[in-house]
Enzyme design. Structure first.
Site, PDB file in Angstrom:
ATOM      1  N   PHE A 129       0.800  -1.244   0.197  1.00 33.04           N
ATOM      2  CA  PHE A 129      -0.076   0.051   0.220  1.00 33.04           C
ATOM      3  C   PHE A 129       0.725   1.301   0.049  1.00 33.04           C
ATOM      4  O   PHE A 129       1.893   1.361   0.578  1.00 33.04           O
ATOM      5  CB  PHE A 129      -0.800   0.092   1.098  1.00 33.04           C
ATOM      6  N   ASP A 201       1.904  -5.305   8.388  1.00 32.30           N
ATOM      7  CA  ASP A 201       0.454  -4.345   8.071  1.00 32.30           C
ATOM      8  C   ASP A 201      -0.497  -5.271   7.963  1.00 32.30           C
ATOM      9  O   ASP A 201      -0.751  -5.991   6.930  1.00 32.30           O
ATOM     10  CB  ASP A 201       0.621  -3.360   6.898  1.00 32.30           C
ATOM     11  N   TYR A 226     -11.138   0.218  10.425  1.00 31.91           N
ATOM     12  CA  TYR A 226     -12.441   1.018   9.389  1.00 31.91           C
ATOM     13  C   TYR A 226     -12.660   0.081   8.269  1.00 31.91           C
ATOM     14  O   TYR A 226     -13.673   0.374   7.651  1.00 31.91           O
ATOM     15  CB  TYR A 226     -12.257   2.395   9.078  1.00 31.91           C
ATOM     16  N   LYS A 227     -11.960  -1.051   8.242  1.00 33.02           N
ATOM     17  CA  LYS A 227     -12.558  -1.697   7.245  1.00 33.02           C
ATOM     18  C   LYS A 227     -13.065  -3.133   7.674  1.00 33.02           C
ATOM     19  O   LYS A 227     -14.237  -2.945   8.146  1.00 33.02           O
ATOM     20  CB  LYS A 227     -10.787  -2.432   6.371  1.00 33.02           C
ATOM     21  N   ARG A 375     -11.900  -4.496  -7.606  1.00 29.23           N
ATOM     22  CA  ARG A 375     -11.719  -5.139  -6.350  1.00 29.23           C
ATOM     23  C   ARG A 375     -12.901  -5.421  -5.882  1.00 29.23           C
ATOM     24  O   ARG A 375     -14.056  -4.468  -5.556  1.00 29.23           O
ATOM     25  CB  ARG A 375     -10.922  -4.352  -5.209  1.00 29.23           C
TER      26      ARG A 375
END
Length: 416
Positions: A129, A201, A226-227, A375
């Protein structure tokens, strides 16, 4: 190819299906983007109202004590810990993923300067990322001690890239583009054999796949809430440090919440014990409090059950897309191997962006990532098998009819 009736039967037999009712999902929407932003727990609205109207409105500053604001980062960290294989008082929820990465990468490099000062390489993936790579670049420039990034283009290249010059191996457990899941235990062991420290991560794996940081022998871990953890947009991230390393170095963002005697108001910094030293400034309580609503739902199930459903959902999606959309230019880039797959599936298509926009217009929300990547995230807490079938049918119609080939679907938004 499974039928809609078969998928409805799977939903009827799904032991996790009742948990869906604890999420506020809009009618007419198939939400396949929980890997980017989780859905809102129903309880979050009441929790927000309580924090604002009662704890802040009536309690005012007294709520740091009476409502438990002062230790909220620790308390929520302890609730999150079992989901990632961490122990009691080893995790805090605080700050952002980027800030927490800065802390742990700084600490890891400090430890290595004490132990093996000639090591100057940070190994990562070119497809990691971007914020992870940017933080590493910025820290290397800030330190001005010759640190540099060594990036590999595929997971297969990692073993050769980790050598006697490597200080830190910095990897996202589940790749945000492809959904490829690394073998955390094997890669950490390889890093240690070469004398490097391993930072993981967990942004795309916490709450989606089983994780055991202690069993893997990991050194540091960070991730967002938050995912898959459904903490809300921009909710605070988490940080974990192996107990053997937690007091081996001072992380540089030495704010007053990390002080050993916070309200002594001393002019010099004295780091707190354990993971406390990885706190920094005053916590944004209104946002932080929302994280607990998502964790409450996880407490009603277990990661093994979630993983079983996740693999079933992603298997179904891959099978359906490849059967229903076989005539179109779709390329699967997510591993078929369960051991190497996270909880999202990615397909490439030359017109990927426009197709995703056309899907969103039909109520199927996924997202797009460069280059050409569509995605789709599958959150076992609320995604149903029937929704998978319906989403693929809509995708097939869009491709068959070239619905995507309209000007409004080719306009690039600031967030893709």
């Amino acid at each position: 190819m499974p039928t809609q009736t078969h998928c409805q039967m799977l939903d009827a037999q799904d032991p996790l299906a009742p948990l869906r009712h604890q999420f506020a999902l809009p009618e007419g929407v198939i939400y396949l983007d929980g890997n980017s932003l989780g859905a809102r727990p129903v309880a979050a609205l009441e929790r927000a109202q309580t924090v604002i109207a009662q704890e802040w409105g009536n309690g005012l500053i007294r709520s740091w004590n009476s409502a438990g604001w002062a230790d909220l980062s620790h308390r929520l960290g302890n609730r999150l810990a079992p989901l990632i294989g961490a122990g009691e008082d080893e995790v805090v929820i605080t700050d952002t993923t980027s800030i927490n990465l800065f802390k742990v990468l700084s600490a890891a490099l400090s430890v290595q300067r004490q132990r093996q000062p000639k090591r100057k390489i940070i190994v990562s993936e070119s497809s990691n990322f971007p914020t992870d790579l940017y933080i590493a670049e910025g820290l290397a420039e800030l330190l001005q001690q010759g640190y540099s990034l060594r990036l590999v283009n595929s997971p297969d290249e990692l073993p050769q890239a980790i050598d006697q010059d490597t200080a830190v191996v910095m990897i996202t457990h589940v790749n945000y583009k492809t959904g490829y899941m690394h073998d955390m235990q094997a890669l950490t062991a390889l890093s240690h054999e070469c004398g490097a420290l391993a930072i993981w991560d967990l942004a795309h794996s916490a709450g989606a796949v089983p994780i055991d940081l202690h069993q893997a022998g990991a050194d540091y871990a960070i991730g967002c809430t938050y995912k898959y953890l459904n903490g809300g947009p921009g909710s605070q991230a988490f940080v974990w440090v192996n107990p053997s390393l937690v007091e081996a170095a001072r992380q540089p963002l030495s704010g007053w919440f990390g002080h050993s005697r916070q309200f002594a108001m001393e002019p010099q910094y004295a780091p707190g014990k354990g993971i406390t030293r990885y706190l920094c400034g005053t916590q944004p309580i209104t946002s932080l409090a929302m994280v607990e609503c998502g964790l409450d739902i996880f407490a009603q199930t277990d990661m093994a059950s979630l993983r079983t459903k996740s693999l079933a959902l992603t298997d179904l999606f891959i099978e359906q897309v490849e059967a229903r959309c076989a005539a179109h230019e779709l390329t699967l880039i997510t591993p078929r191997d369960h051991a190497k797959r996270g909880s999202h599936v990615s397909f490439e298509h030359p017109q990927g962006y426009a197709i995703v926009q056309a899907l969103i217009a039909r109520g199927v929300i996924g997202d797009y990532r460069e280059p050409k990547i569509m995605r789709f995230g599958f959150t076992p807490l609320y995604t149903s098998f029937t929704e998978v079938w319906e989403a693929v049918e809509i995708l097939g119609e869009i491709l068959d009819q070239k619905t995507w080939d309209q000007p409004q679907f080719k306009v690039r938004h600031s967030v893709t």
